[in-house]
Write a protein that holds these residues in place. Structure first.
Motif, PDB file in Angstrom:
ATOM      1  N   SER A  97      65.688 -18.326 -74.171  1.00 29.06           N
ATOM      2  CA  SER A  97      66.572 -19.007 -75.120  1.00 29.06           C
ATOM      3  C   SER A  97      67.171 -20.246 -74.469  1.00 29.06           C
ATOM      4  O   SER A  97      68.098 -20.851 -74.980  1.00 29.06           O
ATOM      5  N   LEU A  98      66.619 -20.609 -73.314  1.00 34.38           N
ATOM      6  CA  LEU A  98      67.059 -21.807 -72.610  1.00 34.38           C
ATOM      7  C   LEU A  98      66.229 -22.989 -73.117  1.00 34.38           C
ATOM      8  O   LEU A  98      65.008 -23.020 -72.931  1.00 34.38           O
ATOM      9  N   PRO A  99      66.870 -23.966 -73.775  1.00 34.03           N
ATOM     10  CA  PRO A  99      66.099 -25.046 -74.394  1.00 34.03           C
ATOM     11  C   PRO A  99      65.140 -25.734 -73.421  1.00 34.03           C
ATOM     12  O   PRO A  99      64.000 -26.007 -73.768  1.00 34.03           O
ATOM     13  N   GLU A 100      65.593 -25.988 -72.189  1.00 31.01           N
ATOM     14  CA  GLU A 100      64.733 -26.699 -71.226  1.00 31.01           C
ATOM     15  C   GLU A 100      63.412 -25.949 -71.017  1.00 31.01           C
ATOM     16  O   GLU A 100      62.347 -26.556 -70.957  1.00 31.01           O
ATOM     17  N   ALA A 101      63.505 -24.633 -70.873  1.00 40.23           N
ATOM     18  CA  ALA A 101      62.296 -23.837 -70.618  1.00 40.23           C
ATOM     19  C   ALA A 101      61.376 -23.855 -71.827  1.00 40.23           C
ATOM     20  O   ALA A 101      60.155 -23.951 -71.697  1.00 40.23           O
ATOM     21  N   LEU A 102      61.962 -23.772 -73.000  1.00 38.81           N
ATOM     22  CA  LEU A 102      61.158 -23.731 -74.225  1.00 38.81           C
ATOM     23  C   LEU A 102      60.492 -25.075 -74.501  1.00 38.81           C
ATOM     24  O   LEU A 102      59.332 -25.130 -74.914  1.00 38.81           O
ATOM     25  N   ILE A 103      61.202 -26.145 -74.252  1.00 37.73           N
ATOM     26  CA  ILE A 103      60.624 -27.473 -74.497  1.00 37.73           C
ATOM     27  C   ILE A 103      59.557 -27.774 -73.445  1.00 37.73           C
ATOM     28  O   ILE A 103      58.518 -28.356 -73.739  1.00 37.73           O
ATOM     29  N   ARG A 104      59.793 -27.318 -72.240  1.00 36.05           N
ATOM     30  CA  ARG A 104      58.783 -27.511 -71.193  1.00 36.05           C
ATOM     31  C   ARG A 104      57.471 -26.820 -71.601  1.00 36.05           C
ATOM     32  O   ARG A 104      56.386 -27.383 -71.481  1.00 36.05           O
ATOM     33  N   GLN A 105      57.595 -25.606 -72.092  1.00 39.66           N
ATOM     34  CA  GLN A 105      56.375 -24.900 -72.519  1.00 39.66           C
ATOM     35  C   GLN A 105      55.751 -25.580 -73.747  1.00 39.66           C
ATOM     36  O   GLN A 105      54.543 -25.555 -73.921  1.00 39.66           O
ATOM     37  N   SER A 106      56.576 -26.207 -74.586  1.00 44.67           N
ATOM     38  CA  SER A 106      56.025 -26.950 -75.730  1.00 44.67           C
ATOM     39  C   SER A 106      55.122 -28.069 -75.224  1.00 44.67           C
ATOM     40  O   SER A 106      54.069 -28.338 -75.804  1.00 44.67           O
ATOM     41  N   LEU A 107      55.540 -28.717 -74.151  1.00 51.32           N
ATOM     42  CA  LEU A 107      54.716 -29.796 -73.594  1.00 51.32           C
ATOM     43  C   LEU A 107      53.420 -29.218 -73.027  1.00 51.32           C
ATOM     44  O   LEU A 107      52.333 -29.759 -73.233  1.00 51.32           O
ATOM     45  N   ARG A 108      53.540 -28.105 -72.324  1.00 49.11           N
ATOM     46  CA  ARG A 108      52.342 -27.517 -71.716  1.00 49.11           C
ATOM     47  C   ARG A 108      51.358 -27.026 -72.768  1.00 49.11           C
ATOM     48  O   ARG A 108      50.150 -27.215 -72.664  1.00 49.11           O
ATOM     49  N   SER A 109      51.904 -26.406 -73.808  1.00 48.37           N
ATOM     50  CA  SER A 109      51.032 -25.918 -74.878  1.00 48.37           C
ATOM     51  C   SER A 109      50.380 -27.097 -75.606  1.00 48.37           C
ATOM     52  O   SER A 109      49.209 -27.051 -75.972  1.00 48.37           O
ATOM     53  N   GLY A 110      51.149 -28.171 -75.786  1.00 52.49           N
ATOM     54  CA  GLY A 110      50.571 -29.387 -76.366  1.00 52.49           C
ATOM     55  C   GLY A 110      49.450 -29.922 -75.486  1.00 52.49           C
ATOM     56  O   GLY A 110      48.368 -30.245 -75.960  1.00 52.49           O
ATOM     57  N   LEU A 111      49.689 -29.970 -74.180  1.00 55.72           N
ATOM     58  CA  LEU A 111      48.666 -30.499 -73.268  1.00 55.72           C
ATOM     59  C   LEU A 111      47.396 -29.646 -73.278  1.00 55.72           C
ATOM     60  O   LEU A 111      46.291 -30.165 -73.118  1.00 55.72           O
ATOM     61  N   SER A 112      47.555 -28.344 -73.502  1.00 57.41           N
ATOM     62  CA  SER A 112      46.353 -27.489 -73.546  1.00 57.41           C
ATOM     63  C   SER A 112      45.522 -27.824 -74.783  1.00 57.41           C
ATOM     64  O   SER A 112      44.322 -27.553 -74.829  1.00 57.41           O
ATOM     65  N   ASP A 113      46.157 -28.419 -75.773  1.00 63.77           N
ATOM     66  CA  ASP A 113      45.454 -28.900 -76.968  1.00 63.77           C
ATOM     67  C   ASP A 113      44.789 -30.243 -76.643  1.00 63.77           C
ATOM     68  O   ASP A 113      43.563 -30.365 -76.608  1.00 63.77           O
TER      69      ASP A 113
END
Ligand code: SF4
Ligand code: FE2
Length: 627
Positions: free
Chosen positions: A197-213
């Motif tokens: 529920s830590l925004p930094e961690a969630l947004i970081r993973q959003s970037l990583r998941s985007g990059l995997s795309d």
């Protein structure tokens, strides 16, 4: 030469809606009214329903969910889930293409049309090519591609294409994507009740998941589509509803995966099928497209584009569509009931996209030829069921030159400069145009339509403004189709450019808006910026280049936005991604992540201001480089 205006688009649509009213058809324009105003909690991203203690909605009186999660955690979790949906979708498309490549054979439906590209990727991936049969190689590389989805160790193979500096950022920030499926899975794990529920961690993973795309699944989709169907080269076509032909059997392909549409085009061109169409009273067969599947076949075959996302109902409303054949993504479920008001057959083909009121003809790579034949035949058989008094095709189309893959751009721009021969075949001529100021910079215009914005108006107005200011455009997806419908991909559109860009268009014989393909082909744009950075010795974030999705709507678009930003390119959105409920998340996306990846988002609903902001950013980057 005259552009077609948004007013003219709308007049045509209104005329079609009159036909719709006659037969009692529903339309998105009506459904938008029924859904307005939208749910405020949803709009702000502050509604959580990931566990059954909720749903919880955050208000000043109820600042935390039952589990105690605050608004920032909820908004960020929703954002990551949204990203994972998009990343999964593009990547699964890429997986299908890898599988199609695996099914290719010298005498089967799918062949290797670009062996050179296959060899290039094989070498890049360390596969021995010497003395190998091209189909054996195709199968070997296809398996490696499929393994990228579930690899146990390491990160995506295509990351190595990025400049060193970019790769170092991805490593340092722990956002280098691992197995593609793992990033989606990890995102869903993180957003489960009681995990992050830590925004930094969630947004970081959003970037990583985007990059995997972008640097994983989408890139596989693009590269292996090129291997199978050919790398696009400049080709002439036409765009807008006027490409449908009243005397012909009209087959409209819609969706994203070229495995289906390529086969439909193949068989619609078959003399036997054309003879059959004639026996049914038609003059011939016209295949046209909607959305990205249209971009795919336009780029490779010059198949005309009937329209983009918010025009999909219009093709049925013409009363002249014998079959709308769909694969996956961006298909309105509305097409089922709508088709029932006409003679149109709504044919679904993928287990991934099954819809009520459709005829399901399952399409498999292994049985592609017979499936495609059955579909084309069904469309022809339906010609005689047309109701002539309902037929009206707006007489509206524009010429377009499309097919600007990275390879084609490099080749075309060789013609622009007095560069040394040893610099040809690189992006250096383009860099020269930019450093000399003949071109101020480049904007990648991408993304969908969204009823929140007058359809196509933002795409077209921004492009007009940018080219007038000597900014060259690369476009994909529905943005590219908006440009084509308006006439911005006609080479004559050079007259709308500033003097510098006009000169480049003349010398290279290109339109000012370059069609780079479908949404997965935004990976082509990633390769383009990677090459520009390597050839210029700059970091990607230093290039006077920005990305823009002014009318976006889908989860895929957010995944794209994340990988574009995470690649170091500032990205401009005209629609808010449901994050306004958390100042922390909004701050991270529009500024905080700049510390991680050297780029961030700008959200601006005033389209004119959005254009100004992009141009200001481009000039800022130029000033920093002293050019
Ligand atoms: Fe409510 Fe927390 Fe459950 Fe979300 S996870 S629905 S905020 S209790
Ligand atoms: Fe698309």
């Amino acid at each position: 030469f005259k552009l077609t205006t948004v007013e003219e688009f709308e007049a045509a649509t209104n005329r079609l809606l009159e036909t719709g009213a006659k037969v009692g058809a529903d339309a998105w324009q009506l459904r938008v009214k029924n859904q307005t105003p939208h749910c405020k909690f949803g709009e702000q991203g502050v509604c959580c329903r990931i566990c059954s203690m909720g749903p919880c909605r955050i208000t000043p009186k109820a600042p935390r969910g039952i589990c105690g999660c605050d608004v920032h955690g909820i908004v960020a979790r929703n954002y990551l889930k949204f990203t994972a949906g998009g990343s999964a979708t593009h990547s699964d498309h890429g997986r299908e293409i890898c599988h199609t490549l695996y099914c290719s054979s010298p005498d089967g439906a799918y062949k290797v049309k670009d062996p050179e590209k296959l060899m290039k990727i094989a070498k890049e991936w360390g596969v021995e090519t010497e003395g190998k049969d091209i189909y054996d190689l195709a199968h070997e590389v296809a398996v490696l591609g499929l393994e990228e989805y579930g690899k146990v160790f390491g990160t995506q193979r295509f990351l190595k294409r990025a400049p060193k500096h970019t790769q170092e950022i991805w490593e340092r920030e722990e956002i280098a994507p691992r197995a593609i499926d793992r990033e989606v899975s990890c995102s869903l794990h993180m957003t489960h009740m009681g995990c992050s529920s830590l925004p930094e961690a969630l947004i970081r993973q959003s970037l990583r998941s985007g990059l995997s795309d972008g640097w994983g699944g989408s890139m596989a989709g693009t590269e292996f589509s090129d291997v199978l169907f050919g790398t696009p080269k400049p080709i002439d076509t036409e765009a807008n509803l006027g490409v449908m032909e009243v005397e012909n059997v009209n087959i409209v392909v819609h969706g994203h995966d070229p495995s289906l549409s390529e086969m439909i085009c193949e068989y619609a061109d078959d003399p036997e099928m054309i003879a059959y169409a004639k026996s049914k009273g038609a003059k011939g067969i016209t295949v046209s497209g909607v959305c990205c599947t249209s971009n795919e076949v336009a780029m490779r075959r010059g198949i005309p584009m009937a329209g983009n996302f918010l025009q999909q109902e219009n093709v049925v409303l013409t009363g002249a569509c014998e079959a709308i054949v769909v694969d996956v993504q961006c298909i309105f479920p509305a097409l089922g009931p709508l088709s029932k008001c006409f003679h149109t057959k709504f044919i679904t083909t993928s287990p991934i996209a099954q819809m009520p009121d459709s005829e399901f003809i399952r399409f498999n790579a292994e049985t592609a030829a017979e499936n495609a034949k059955a579909i084309v035949k069904a469309a022809i058989d339906n010609f005689e069921n047309r109701k002539p008094d309902l037929v009206y095709i707006p007489d509206m189309k524009q010429k377009a030159t499309v097919g600007y893959s990275l390879e084609a751009i490099v080749k075309t721009l060789d013609g622009v400069t007095n560069s040394q021969v040893d610099e040809l075949g690189t992006t250096k001529p383009l860099i020269e145009c930019i450093t000399s100021g003949v071109i101020r910079g480049a904007v990648a215009m991408v993304g969908c339509n969204n009823p929140k914005i007058r359809p196509d108006s933002a795409h077209i107005e921004l492009m007009k403004k940018l080219i007038a200011n000597d900014v060259i455009i690369v476009a994909s997806g529905c943005s590219a189709q908006a440009a084509a419908k308006a006439g911005l991909m006609d080479k004559q559109a050079k007259d709308l450019c500033g003097a510098g860009l006009k000169r480049v268009c003349e010398l290279a014989d290109i339109p000012p808006v370059l069609h780079m393909g479908s949404c997965v082909d935004i990976s082509r744009m990633m390769n383009l910026v990677a090459e520009l950075a390597k050839d210029s010795g700059l970091n990607i974030s230093q290039l006077p280049v920005v990305g823009c999705a002014p009318e976006w709507m889908s989860e895929k678009a957010v995944s794209i936005g994340n990988y574009v930003v995470a690649t170091g390119i500032d990205t401009y959105l005209g629609v808010d991604p449901y994050v306004s409920g958390s100042d922390k998340v909004a701050e991270l996306l529009t500024s905080g992540i700049r510390d991680w990846v050297e780029a961030a988002y700008t959200v601006e609903k005033d389209i004119d201001k959005l254009g100004d902001a992009m141009m200001a950013r481009i000039e800022e980057k130029r000033a920093a480089l002293g050019i």
